[in-house]
Each structure stands twice: as structure tokens, then as C-alpha cells.
Design a protein around this motif. Structure first.
Motif, PDB file in Angstrom:
ATOM      1  N   ALA A 107      33.635  44.829  36.531  1.00  0.00           N
ATOM      2  CA  ALA A 107      34.338  44.492  37.771  1.00  0.00           C
ATOM      3  C   ALA A 107      35.833  44.554  37.534  1.00  0.00           C
ATOM      4  CB  ALA A 107      33.939  43.097  38.249  1.00  0.00           C
ATOM      5  N   ALA A 108      36.573  44.659  38.626  1.00  0.00           N
ATOM      6  CA  ALA A 108      38.028  44.515  38.600  1.00  0.00           C
ATOM      7  C   ALA A 108      38.360  43.167  39.228  1.00  0.00           C
ATOM      8  CB  ALA A 108      38.697  45.643  39.383  1.00  0.00           C
ATOM      9  N   VAL A 109      39.185  42.375  38.551  1.00  0.00           N
ATOM     10  CA  VAL A 109      39.529  41.056  39.069  1.00  0.00           C
ATOM     11  C   VAL A 109      41.048  40.897  39.075  1.00  0.00           C
ATOM     12  CG1 VAL A 109      39.303  39.988  36.784  1.00  0.00           C
ATOM     13  CG2 VAL A 109      39.140  38.568  38.821  1.00  0.00           C
ATOM     14  N   PRO A 110      41.654  40.479  40.212  1.00  0.00           N
ATOM     15  CA  PRO A 110      43.104  40.260  40.246  1.00  0.00           C
ATOM     16  C   PRO A 110      43.507  39.199  39.231  1.00  0.00           C
ATOM     17  CG  PRO A 110      42.175  40.267  42.466  1.00  0.00           C
ATOM     18  CD  PRO A 110      41.012  40.215  41.509  1.00  0.00           C
ATOM     19  N   ALA A 111      44.475  39.535  38.385  1.00  0.00           N
ATOM     20  CA  ALA A 111      44.840  38.608  37.318  1.00  0.00           C
ATOM     21  C   ALA A 111      46.334  38.528  37.071  1.00  0.00           C
ATOM     22  CB  ALA A 111      44.136  39.017  36.016  1.00  0.00           C
ATOM     23  N   ALA A 112      47.150  39.199  37.911  1.00  0.00           N
ATOM     24  CA  ALA A 112      48.606  39.181  37.732  1.00  0.00           C
ATOM     25  C   ALA A 112      49.276  38.966  39.074  1.00  0.00           C
ATOM     26  CB  ALA A 112      49.089  40.483  37.091  1.00  0.00           C
ATOM     27  N   ASP A 113      50.548  38.528  39.030  1.00  0.00           N
ATOM     28  CA  ASP A 113      51.320  38.289  40.252  1.00  0.00           C
ATOM     29  C   ASP A 113      51.787  39.611  40.848  1.00  0.00           C
ATOM     30  OD1 ASP A 113      51.009  35.686  39.557  1.00  0.00           O
ATOM     31  OD2 ASP A 113      53.058  35.412  38.818  1.00  0.00           O
ATOM     32  N   ASN A 114      51.539  39.791  42.135  1.00  0.00           N
ATOM     33  CA  ASN A 114      52.071  40.932  42.873  1.00  0.00           C
ATOM     34  C   ASN A 114      51.851  42.241  42.114  1.00  0.00           C
ATOM     35  OD1 ASN A 114      52.947  39.133  44.885  1.00  0.00           O
ATOM     36  ND2 ASN A 114      54.824  38.712  43.738  1.00  0.00           N
ATOM     37  N   ASP A 115      52.973  42.937  41.774  1.00  0.00           N
ATOM     38  CA  ASP A 115      52.862  44.228  41.100  1.00  0.00           C
ATOM     39  C   ASP A 115      53.012  44.123  39.586  1.00  0.00           C
ATOM     40  OD1 ASP A 115      52.507  45.545  43.521  1.00  0.00           O
ATOM     41  OD2 ASP A 115      54.666  45.759  43.839  1.00  0.00           O
ATOM     42  N   ALA A 116      53.005  42.921  39.058  1.00  0.00           N
ATOM     43  CA  ALA A 116      53.135  42.764  37.610  1.00  0.00           C
ATOM     44  C   ALA A 116      51.919  43.368  36.914  1.00  0.00           C
ATOM     45  CB  ALA A 116      53.265  41.283  37.254  1.00  0.00           C
ATOM     46  N   VAL A 117      52.139  43.897  35.721  1.00  0.00           N
ATOM     47  CA  VAL A 117      51.027  44.495  34.983  1.00  0.00           C
ATOM     48  C   VAL A 117      50.832  43.819  33.623  1.00  0.00           C
ATOM     49  CG1 VAL A 117      51.207  46.724  36.113  1.00  0.00           C
ATOM     50  CG2 VAL A 117      52.575  46.284  34.073  1.00  0.00           C
ATOM     51  N   SER A 118      51.565  42.753  33.360  1.00  0.00           N
ATOM     52  CA  SER A 118      51.401  42.011  32.116  1.00  0.00           C
ATOM     53  C   SER A 118      50.415  40.872  32.335  1.00  0.00           C
ATOM     54  CB  SER A 118      52.748  41.449  31.635  1.00  0.00           C
ATOM     55  OG  SER A 118      53.652  42.496  31.349  1.00  0.00           O
ATOM     56  N   LEU A 119      49.442  40.764  31.445  1.00  0.00           N
ATOM     57  CA  LEU A 119      48.414  39.740  31.574  1.00  0.00           C
ATOM     58  C   LEU A 119      48.437  38.818  30.367  1.00  0.00           C
ATOM     59  CD1 LEU A 119      45.386  41.998  32.619  1.00  0.00           C
ATOM     60  CD2 LEU A 119      47.041  40.890  34.127  1.00  0.00           C
ATOM     61  N   ASP A 120      48.164  37.552  30.601  1.00  0.00           N
ATOM     62  CA  ASP A 120      47.909  36.625  29.500  1.00  0.00           C
ATOM     63  C   ASP A 120      46.425  36.763  29.178  1.00  0.00           C
ATOM     64  OD1 ASP A 120      47.403  34.500  27.814  1.00  0.00           O
ATOM     65  OD2 ASP A 120      48.750  33.128  28.869  1.00  0.00           O
ATOM     66  N   LEU A 121      46.101  37.711  28.308  1.00  0.00           N
ATOM     67  CA  LEU A 121      44.700  38.062  28.061  1.00  0.00           C
ATOM     68  C   LEU A 121      43.879  36.883  27.555  1.00  0.00           C
ATOM     69  CD1 LEU A 121      44.872  41.622  26.465  1.00  0.00           C
ATOM     70  CD2 LEU A 121      43.684  40.966  28.558  1.00  0.00           C
ATOM     71  N   GLU A 122      44.450  36.090  26.667  1.00  0.00           N
ATOM     72  CA  GLU A 122      43.692  34.962  26.122  1.00  0.00           C
ATOM     73  C   GLU A 122      43.326  33.982  27.229  1.00  0.00           C
ATOM     74  OE1 GLU A 122      43.962  31.412  22.755  1.00  0.00           O
ATOM     75  OE2 GLU A 122      45.430  33.055  22.762  1.00  0.00           O
ATOM     76  N   CYS A 123      44.292  33.651  28.067  1.00  0.00           N
ATOM     77  CA  CYS A 123      44.031  32.703  29.152  1.00  0.00           C
ATOM     78  C   CYS A 123      43.009  33.265  30.132  1.00  0.00           C
ATOM     79  CB  CYS A 123      45.325  32.373  29.880  1.00  0.00           C
ATOM     80  SG  CYS A 123      45.126  31.229  31.262  1.00  0.00           S
ATOM     81  N   VAL A 124      43.213  34.523  30.571  1.00  0.00           N
ATOM     82  CA  VAL A 124      42.288  35.132  31.530  1.00  0.00           C
ATOM     83  C   VAL A 124      40.888  35.226  30.932  1.00  0.00           C
ATOM     84  CG1 VAL A 124      41.740  37.232  32.816  1.00  0.00           C
ATOM     85  CG2 VAL A 124      44.087  36.400  32.739  1.00  0.00           C
ATOM     86  N   GLY A 125      40.802  35.658  29.672  1.00  0.00           N
ATOM     87  CA  GLY A 125      39.496  35.780  29.022  1.00  0.00           C
ATOM     88  C   GLY A 125      38.762  34.458  28.927  1.00  0.00           C
ATOM     89  N   ARG A 126      39.485  33.411  28.543  1.00  0.00           N
ATOM     90  CA  ARG A 126      38.832  32.098  28.438  1.00  0.00           C
ATOM     91  C   ARG A 126      38.378  31.588  29.808  1.00  0.00           C
ATOM     92  NH1 ARG A 126      39.120  29.820  23.520  1.00  0.00           N
ATOM     93  NH2 ARG A 126      40.680  30.578  22.033  1.00  0.00           N
ATOM     94  N   GLN A 127      39.174  31.843  30.834  1.00  0.00           N
ATOM     95  CA  GLN A 127      38.799  31.408  32.179  1.00  0.00           C
ATOM     96  C   GLN A 127      37.519  32.110  32.632  1.00  0.00           C
ATOM     97  OE1 GLN A 127      40.250  29.273  34.497  1.00  0.00           O
ATOM     98  NE2 GLN A 127      41.798  28.534  33.083  1.00  0.00           N
ATOM     99  N   VAL A 128      37.446  33.420  32.438  1.00  0.00           N
ATOM    100  CA  VAL A 128      36.270  34.182  32.876  1.00  0.00           C
ATOM    101  C   VAL A 128      35.039  33.774  32.075  1.00  0.00           C
ATOM    102  CG1 VAL A 128      35.265  36.488  33.096  1.00  0.00           C
ATOM    103  CG2 VAL A 128      37.659  36.108  33.705  1.00  0.00           C
ATOM    104  N   ALA A 129      35.186  33.623  30.759  1.00  0.00           N
ATOM    105  CA  ALA A 129      34.051  33.233  29.923  1.00  0.00           C
ATOM    106  C   ALA A 129      33.564  31.830  30.273  1.00  0.00           C
ATOM    107  CB  ALA A 129      34.439  33.310  28.447  1.00  0.00           C
ATOM    108  N   SER A 130      34.492  30.905  30.509  1.00  0.00           N
ATOM    109  CA  SER A 130      34.115  29.543  30.881  1.00  0.00           C
ATOM    110  C   SER A 130      33.398  29.518  32.216  1.00  0.00           C
ATOM    111  CB  SER A 130      35.368  28.658  30.929  1.00  0.00           C
ATOM    112  OG  SER A 130      35.051  27.346  31.346  1.00  0.00           O
ATOM    113  N   ASP A 131      33.872  30.335  33.160  1.00  0.00           N
ATOM    114  CA  ASP A 131      33.230  30.407  34.468  1.00  0.00           C
ATOM    115  C   ASP A 131      31.815  30.962  34.340  1.00  0.00           C
ATOM    116  OD1 ASP A 131      33.553  30.065  37.366  1.00  0.00           O
ATOM    117  OD2 ASP A 131      33.400  32.246  37.469  1.00  0.00           O
ATOM    118  N   ALA A 132      31.637  31.966  33.485  1.00  0.00           N
ATOM    119  CA  ALA A 132      30.304  32.539  33.277  1.00  0.00           C
ATOM    120  C   ALA A 132      29.350  31.491  32.717  1.00  0.00           C
ATOM    121  CB  ALA A 132      30.397  33.739  32.333  1.00  0.00           C
ATOM    122  N   ARG A 133      29.788  30.759  31.724  1.00  0.00           N
ATOM    123  CA  ARG A 133      28.913  29.752  31.125  1.00  0.00           C
ATOM    124  C   ARG A 133      28.550  28.653  32.117  1.00  0.00           C
ATOM    125  NH1 ARG A 133      30.311  25.394  26.274  1.00  0.00           N
ATOM    126  NH2 ARG A 133      28.249  24.360  26.342  1.00  0.00           N
ATOM    127  N   ALA A 134      29.521  28.231  32.924  1.00  0.00           N
ATOM    128  CA  ALA A 134      29.297  27.113  33.847  1.00  0.00           C
ATOM    129  C   ALA A 134      28.478  27.509  35.067  1.00  0.00           C
ATOM    130  CB  ALA A 134      30.645  26.538  34.290  1.00  0.00           C
TER     131      ALA A 134
END
Length: 279
Positions: A167-194
Motif C-alpha cells: 500500500a501507499a500511505v501518506p507519511a510526510a507534510d505537504n510536498d515534503a519527501v523526507s520521512l522519519d522511517l523509524e517512527c513511521v515503521g514503528r507506528q505501522v508495525a504497532s498498528d498491525a499488531r494491535a
């Protein structure tokens, strides 16, 4: 006949005299009358002013925030949930790649292509079949539209699956292309487990790290969950969640799961992660 005389004073023979009238106070003169009118008008005006001030105070005190602040209220935060939870990093070399990642090794064989997510990955033969639904699960509602799956069992709670979904999931502000990968990854993984699994469950972490997939920065969380649900034969599952920075405001998410009833397919988890390529 005998004539009766009235008692009291008489002024003339046989005619009673009237009692003297009480003297009346002279009417107030002009200045006194005006002062009295001004006092009456002043009292009425004061009462009206007091009522008006009371109403104004009630309105001001019942208003939200500072009633004397004439600034416009701040606009509502309409950023995607992941962008709010994980602001893009700043002032760090890891905020964005300083150069384009090296070209990934060529991929062979049949591929699953997710144009929206911006990645492709290996396609597997039967019993795996093409995913043809849109599954929005969890609090983040990641919209899984592309991938493969097969039903491992049918129980009282529905159908249980082995899955390879992207899937594609919005993860940055507006047109920004820099992601906090660790934070986004932990959020998605935690959501999957819960949200994707029976509760409560116990997690055995296998890896949880920043890495690269297909030459692109990525966060991978791999784990085994143990759980129980009425009527469900599976009591464990090997799973992985990968979040890939594809250079867009949206991150690519790859979710892989193999129930413990089909351990012969455990190899798919690592194999499909290694096969990821950017488009």
C-alpha cells in the motif's frame, strides 16, 4: 312645636358654620421639580446600564478562550495521522539521502507491481492468488490494494489468510519527501499488531531496524506473534512490516504474514522482502 338648635358654632341664627379647611402645602417650585425628575431618570438609567453590563459579562465569560483576543483561531491540523505522529527529521544527514541510492540488483521472474506504492516484489505460484480487494485495517487504515494471499482456514470468526500486501500511505507534510522511517515503521508495525490479530497476543521480535530494500532506505520489523481465538486452529504467525522511502510524500508499506499452520511458507517472509524494487 319646640325648635331644636344645632350644637356647635353658628354664624347666623339657625345656620351651622362650616369647619375650617386644612391648609394645603404650596406646590413645589420649578427647580425642586426638575431635581426630582432628574433623580428618577438617573435611577432608571442606572438600572438599565447595570442590566446591560451583566448581560455583556455573561456573554464574554461564556465564550471559548480569551474574549479579548482578536486573533483568528489556529487552523485545524489536517495532516495525515503518520505525518502528525512522525514529523520529518531536520538538521540531520539522515533526514534525506544526500545522493541517489545505488541501483538495486536486477529482479527476475514474475513480479507483483504496485504503481501507487512505487514498488514491485516477487510473485508466488499456487496456493498464492492475486489479492483483489481493498483492505483498510487498523487505526491508520493503511489501504492494502495490491498483492497476493490464500485462505489458510475458515473458522467462527471468518476466514484466516496468509498475506503479501502492499500500500501507499501518506507519511510526510505537504510536498515534503523526507520521512522519519523509524517512527513511521514503528507506528505501522504497532498498528498491525494491535488491530490485525487476536488480543491479547505475545510478540517475539526477530528484527527491528533501518535498512535498505532494493537500494531504497527502509524500516523493517519482523516478529512472531502468539495468540488464541475461539475456533481458530492457528496459534502463532510469522509476520513482517516494511516501510520503504520511495522519494514521495507517501511511503510504501509491505505487510507479509504466514500462519503457524503453514510453516512451509515461512521462507516467503524474508524472500519477498529481499525481492523489493523501486519502480
Amino acid at each position: 312645636m319646640t325648635q331644636q338648635w344645632s350644637s356647635g358654632m353658628v354664624g347666623a341664627l339657625g345656620v351651622p358654620m362650616k369647619a375650617p379647611e386644612e391648609p394645603q402645602a404650596p406646590p413645589p417650585d420649578g427647580p425642586r421639580r426638575r431635581r426630582r425628575q432628574l433623580l428618577i431618570f438617573g435611577g432608571v438609567a442606572g438600572a438599565i446600564l447595570a442590566v446591560g453590563l451583566a448581560v455583556l459579562l455573561v456573554v464574554l465569560l461564556s465564550a471559548d478562550g480569551d474574549p479579548f483576543d482578536d486573533r483568528a483561531p489556529a487552523p485545524a491540523d489536517v495532516r495525515p495521522p503518520l505525518a502528525m505522529a512522525c514529523p520529518a527529521p531536520t538538521g540531520s544527514p539522515s533526514a534525506a539521502p544526500t545522493q541517489a541510492p545505488s541501483a538495486p540488483p536486477s529482479a527476475t521472474g514474475e513480479r507483483t507491481v504496485d504503481e501507487e506504492a512505487g514498488i514491485s516484489y516477487r510473485k508466488y505460484p499456487a496456493p498464492w492468488v492475486t489479492w483483489d480487494e481493498v483492505w483498510r485495517a487498523g487505526t491508520l487504515e493503511v489501504p492494502y490494494k495490491v498483492g497476493q494471499h490464500f485462505v489458510t482456514e475458515v473458522y467462527s470468526g471468518g476466514r484466516y489468510h496468509a498475506s503479501i500486501l502492499s500500500a501507499a500511505v501518506p507519511a510526510a507534510d505537504n510536498d515534503a519527501v523526507s520521512l522519519d522511517l523509524e517512527c513511521v515503521g514503528r507506528q505501522v508495525a504497532s498498528d498491525a499488531r494491535a488491530e490485525y490479530y487476536p488480543q491479547p497476543n505475545r510478540m517475539e521480535p526477530i528484527r527491528d531496524e533501518v535498512t535498505t530494500l532494493g537500494g531504497r532506505p527502509a524500516w523493517v520489523s519482523e516478529f512472531r506473534l502468539r495468540f488464541q481465538a475461539p475456533g481458530l486452529t492457528a496459534t502463532e504467525e510469522l509476520s513482517a512490516v516494511a516501510v520503504v522511502d520511495v522519494g514521495k510524500p507517501t511511503a510504501a508499506v509491505l505487510y507479509v504474514s504466514v500462519p503457524g499452520t503453514h510453516k512451509q511458507f515461512d521462507y516467503v517472509v524474508e524472500d519477498v522482502l529481499e525481492s523489493v524494487r523501486p519502480l
